[in-house]
Design an enzyme around this catalytic site. Structure first.
Site, PDB file in Angstrom:
ATOM      1  N   LYS A  84       0.809  -1.217   0.000  1.00 38.35           N
ATOM      2  CA  LYS A  84       0.000   0.000   0.000  1.00 38.35           C
ATOM      3  C   LYS A  84       0.842   1.268   0.000  1.00 38.35           C
ATOM      4  O   LYS A  84       0.397   2.296  -0.502  1.00 38.35           O
ATOM      5  CB  LYS A  84      -0.941   0.010   1.223  1.00 38.35           C
ATOM      6  CG  LYS A  84      -2.112  -0.954   1.088  1.00 38.35           C
ATOM      7  CD  LYS A  84      -3.187  -0.632   2.106  1.00 38.35           C
ATOM      8  CE  LYS A  84      -4.364  -1.583   1.977  1.00 38.35           C
ATOM      9  NZ  LYS A  84      -5.367  -1.383   3.031  1.00 38.35           N
ATOM     10  N   LYS A 132      -5.086 -10.466  -7.327  1.00 38.70           N
ATOM     11  CA  LYS A 132      -6.269 -10.513  -6.465  1.00 38.70           C
ATOM     12  C   LYS A 132      -7.361  -9.577  -6.994  1.00 38.70           C
ATOM     13  O   LYS A 132      -7.051  -8.477  -7.443  1.00 38.70           O
ATOM     14  CB  LYS A 132      -5.823 -10.046  -5.070  1.00 38.70           C
ATOM     15  CG  LYS A 132      -6.739 -10.413  -3.957  1.00 38.70           C
ATOM     16  CD  LYS A 132      -6.179  -9.934  -2.633  1.00 38.70           C
ATOM     17  CE  LYS A 132      -6.260  -8.424  -2.518  1.00 38.70           C
ATOM     18  NZ  LYS A 132      -6.132  -7.931  -1.133  1.00 38.70           N
ATOM     19  N   LYS A 160     -10.454  -3.552  -5.114  1.00 39.79           N
ATOM     20  CA  LYS A 160     -11.136  -2.312  -5.467  1.00 39.79           C
ATOM     21  C   LYS A 160     -10.181  -1.298  -6.068  1.00 39.79           C
ATOM     22  O   LYS A 160     -10.602  -0.339  -6.688  1.00 39.79           O
ATOM     23  CB  LYS A 160     -11.897  -1.738  -4.273  1.00 39.79           C
ATOM     24  CG  LYS A 160     -11.123  -1.550  -3.005  1.00 39.79           C
ATOM     25  CD  LYS A 160     -12.078  -1.228  -1.845  1.00 39.79           C
ATOM     26  CE  LYS A 160     -11.504  -1.677  -0.522  1.00 39.79           C
ATOM     27  NZ  LYS A 160     -12.506  -1.936   0.495  1.00 39.79           N
TER      28      LYS A 160
HETATM   29  P1  AMP Z   1     -10.815  -4.976   2.039  1.00 36.68           P
HETATM   30  O1  AMP Z   1     -11.714  -4.655   0.921  1.00 36.68           O
HETATM   31  O2  AMP Z   1      -9.395  -5.136   1.607  1.00 36.68           O
HETATM   32  O3  AMP Z   1     -11.015  -4.076   3.229  1.00 36.68           O
HETATM   33  O4  AMP Z   1     -11.227  -6.436   2.531  1.00 36.68           O
HETATM   34  C1  AMP Z   1     -12.391  -6.726   3.250  1.00 36.68           C
HETATM   35  C2  AMP Z   1     -12.484  -8.234   3.450  1.00 36.68           C
HETATM   36  O5  AMP Z   1     -12.629  -8.887   2.188  1.00 36.68           O
HETATM   37  C3  AMP Z   1     -11.239  -8.846   4.091  1.00 36.68           C
HETATM   38  O6  AMP Z   1     -11.636  -9.928   4.929  1.00 36.68           O
HETATM   39  C4  AMP Z   1     -10.465  -9.359   2.913  1.00 36.68           C
HETATM   40  O7  AMP Z   1      -9.603 -10.417   3.253  1.00 36.68           O
HETATM   41  C5  AMP Z   1     -11.582  -9.837   2.000  1.00 36.68           C
HETATM   42  N1  AMP Z   1     -11.155  -9.790   0.596  1.00 36.68           N
HETATM   43  C6  AMP Z   1     -10.717  -8.697  -0.089  1.00 36.68           C
HETATM   44  N2  AMP Z   1     -10.403  -9.014  -1.354  1.00 36.68           N
HETATM   45  C7  AMP Z   1     -10.625 -10.343  -1.482  1.00 36.68           C
HETATM   46  C8  AMP Z   1     -10.491 -11.288  -2.559  1.00 36.68           C
HETATM   47  N3  AMP Z   1     -10.067 -10.911  -3.777  1.00 36.68           N
HETATM   48  N4  AMP Z   1     -10.819 -12.577  -2.317  1.00 36.68           N
HETATM   49  C9  AMP Z   1     -11.281 -12.967  -1.095  1.00 36.68           C
HETATM   50  N5  AMP Z   1     -11.424 -12.144  -0.050  1.00 36.68           N
HETATM   51  C10 AMP Z   1     -11.109 -10.847  -0.228  1.00 36.68           C
HETATM   52  N1  TRP Z   2      -7.628  -5.004   7.738  1.00 36.87           N
HETATM   53  C1  TRP Z   2      -8.905  -5.557   7.346  1.00 36.87           C
HETATM   54  C2  TRP Z   2      -9.065  -5.462   5.819  1.00 36.87           C
HETATM   55  O1  TRP Z   2      -8.464  -4.658   5.171  1.00 36.87           O
HETATM   56  C3  TRP Z   2     -10.060  -4.849   8.001  1.00 36.87           C
HETATM   57  C4  TRP Z   2     -10.010  -5.021   9.474  1.00 36.87           C
HETATM   58  C5  TRP Z   2      -9.709  -4.055  10.398  1.00 36.87           C
HETATM   59  C6  TRP Z   2     -10.237  -6.228  10.188  1.00 36.87           C
HETATM   60  N2  TRP Z   2      -9.768  -4.577  11.637  1.00 36.87           N
HETATM   61  C7  TRP Z   2     -10.082  -5.900  11.571  1.00 36.87           C
HETATM   62  C8  TRP Z   2     -10.556  -7.529   9.810  1.00 36.87           C
HETATM   63  C9  TRP Z   2     -10.211  -6.856  12.563  1.00 36.87           C
HETATM   64  C10 TRP Z   2     -10.689  -8.491  10.828  1.00 36.87           C
HETATM   65  C11 TRP Z   2     -10.513  -8.154  12.179  1.00 36.87           C
HETATM   66  O2  TRP Z   2      -9.831  -6.187   5.298  1.00 36.87           O
END
Ligand code: AMP
Ligand code: TRP
Length: 344
Positions: free
Chosen positions: A122, A206, A209
């Site tokens: 990131k 992966k 977004k």
């Molecule tokens: P984020 O959008 O990165 O905040 O992710 C939110 C949740 O969705 C987290 O538990 C991630 O591990 C899961 N996640 C994000 N992208 C993927 C993906 N491509 N496949 C499976 N899980 C995902």
């Molecule tokens: N870091 C996680 C993500 O990007 C979001 C998150 C923040 C989270 N605090 C958490 C997930 C605690 C599980 C438990 O998806």
């Protein structure tokens, strides 16, 4: 150091997870996270929050953030989370998370955070211009989890390293403050074909977004036509689907599409290949498009319905925050005592 082997955490099991309100949700979030949350609420005491404090580790427009938080809450409800079963709340409405995170900042070691691959991804080439919050983000995540003494954390595979850090922090805290078994060592719940959904344009990246191509992902807000078009245009290969999962090994796009089909229909990849092995993508893609439209259509419909009534979402979030604060406060009070703070 005590001579005894450390006692194990002996409290009740609890599930906790969260998603950041920093952009539209996609199929990876839905299958890797939301669907699991909704299933687990029937089995274990479940806390699910909107990680708005994590979201501001990168710039968020203050005029939009509260609405983004409501959107994630709407997605939770649309995916089947029930406020009567799960505690649903915004992270920033429970200031105890930040309080515990500070103590954990003093428990975690720089060397541990230096290993976090998500920070490296990131922050990119200009690490020195990242917020300090982005660096210490996994420490706040550990506080989110441990403040409720959560034992199980359903997440996608990309969060595995953050869970290891949470376990290291729990272990070091328990050791440093001579409180064996005080914090549990939380386990990630990652299994299942939805744990790592890949881009529809590149089976090795992966679904995310932040991918500039909207064709790479199916958004929860896409309508039926958009979903069908994205599946039709998804990268595949010229060969028919194999009969066994082993043979998907060097075919990342085929593997991903079969995995999506399996996750959406709640079966294994083996079962999907038992039905489609030997058929080409000309036959498989329309079946996958129909399945994706049938599964996600009702979810985006329900999301729109919830978002049409923001006052109801706010009521649910406020009630959840109240319950969460009640659960978090005793941990922070105990931790302050253990640390030796004045008045604790
Ligand atoms: P984020 O959008 O990165 O905040 O992710 C939110 C949740 O969705 C987290 O538990 C991630 O591990 C899961 N996640 C994000 N992208 C993927 C993906 N491509 N496949 C499976 N899980 C995902
Ligand atoms: N870091 C996680 C993500 O990007 C979001 C998150 C923040 C989270 N605090 C958490 C997930 C605690 C599980 C438990 O998806």
């Amino acid at each position: 150091m005590t001579d005894q082997a450390p006692a194990q955490y002996a409290g009740p099991q609890r599930v906790l997870s969260g998603v950041q309100p920093s952009g539209a949700l996609h199929l990876g979030n839905y299958l890797g996270a939301l669907v699991k949350f909704a299933r687990l609420q029937h089995e274990i005491d479940t806390f699910i929050f909107v990680a708005d404090m994590h979201a501001i580790t990168v710039w968020q427009d203050p005029a939009l953030l509260a609405n983004q938080t409501r959107e994630i809450a709407a997605a939770y409800l649309a995916a089947g989370l029930d406020p009567a079963k799960a505690t649903i709340f915004p992270q920033s409405a429970v200031p105890e998370h930040a309080e515990l995170a500070w103590v954990f900042n003093c428990v975690a070691r720089l060397g541990w955070l230096d290993k976090m691959t998500q920070f490296k991804e990131k922050s990119g080439k200009h690490k020195e211009r990242s917020s300090v919050g982005l660096y210490t983000y996994p420490v706040l995540q550990a506080a989110d989890i441990l403040i409720y003494k959560s034992t199980h954390v359903p997440v996608g595979e990309d969060q595995k390293q953050h869970l290891e850090l949470a376990r290291n922090i729990a272990q070091k805290f328990n050791h440093d403050f001579d409180a064996p078994g005080y914090f549990p060592l939380p386990e990630p719940l990652i299994q299942g074909p939805g744990a790592r959904i890949m881009s529809l344009r590149d089976g090795l990246a992966k679904m995310s977004k932040s991918d500039p191509s909207d064709l790479s992902r199916i958004n929860l807000t896409d309508d039926a036509d958009a979903i069908a078009a994205k599946v039709r245009k998804a990268k595949s290969d010229p060969n028919p689907l194999p009969e066994t999962v082993d043979e998907l090994k060097d075919r990342p796009e085929a593997d991903n599409l079969v995995g999506i089909y399996a996750a959406l229909s709640g079966v294994t990849k083996e079962a999907v290949l038992a039905d489609f092995g030997g058929q080409g993508f000309g036959a498989f893609k329309p079946a996958l498009a129909d399945l994706a439209v049938a599964s996600l259509g009702p979810v985006s419909e329900a999301m729109r319905r919830y978002l049409a009534d923001p006052a109801e979402i706010d009521r649910i979030l406020a009630a959840g925050a109240h319950k969460a604060r009640d659960a978090a406060a005793p941990t922070v009070a105990e931790v302050k005592k253990m640390v030796g703070f004045w008045g604790a």
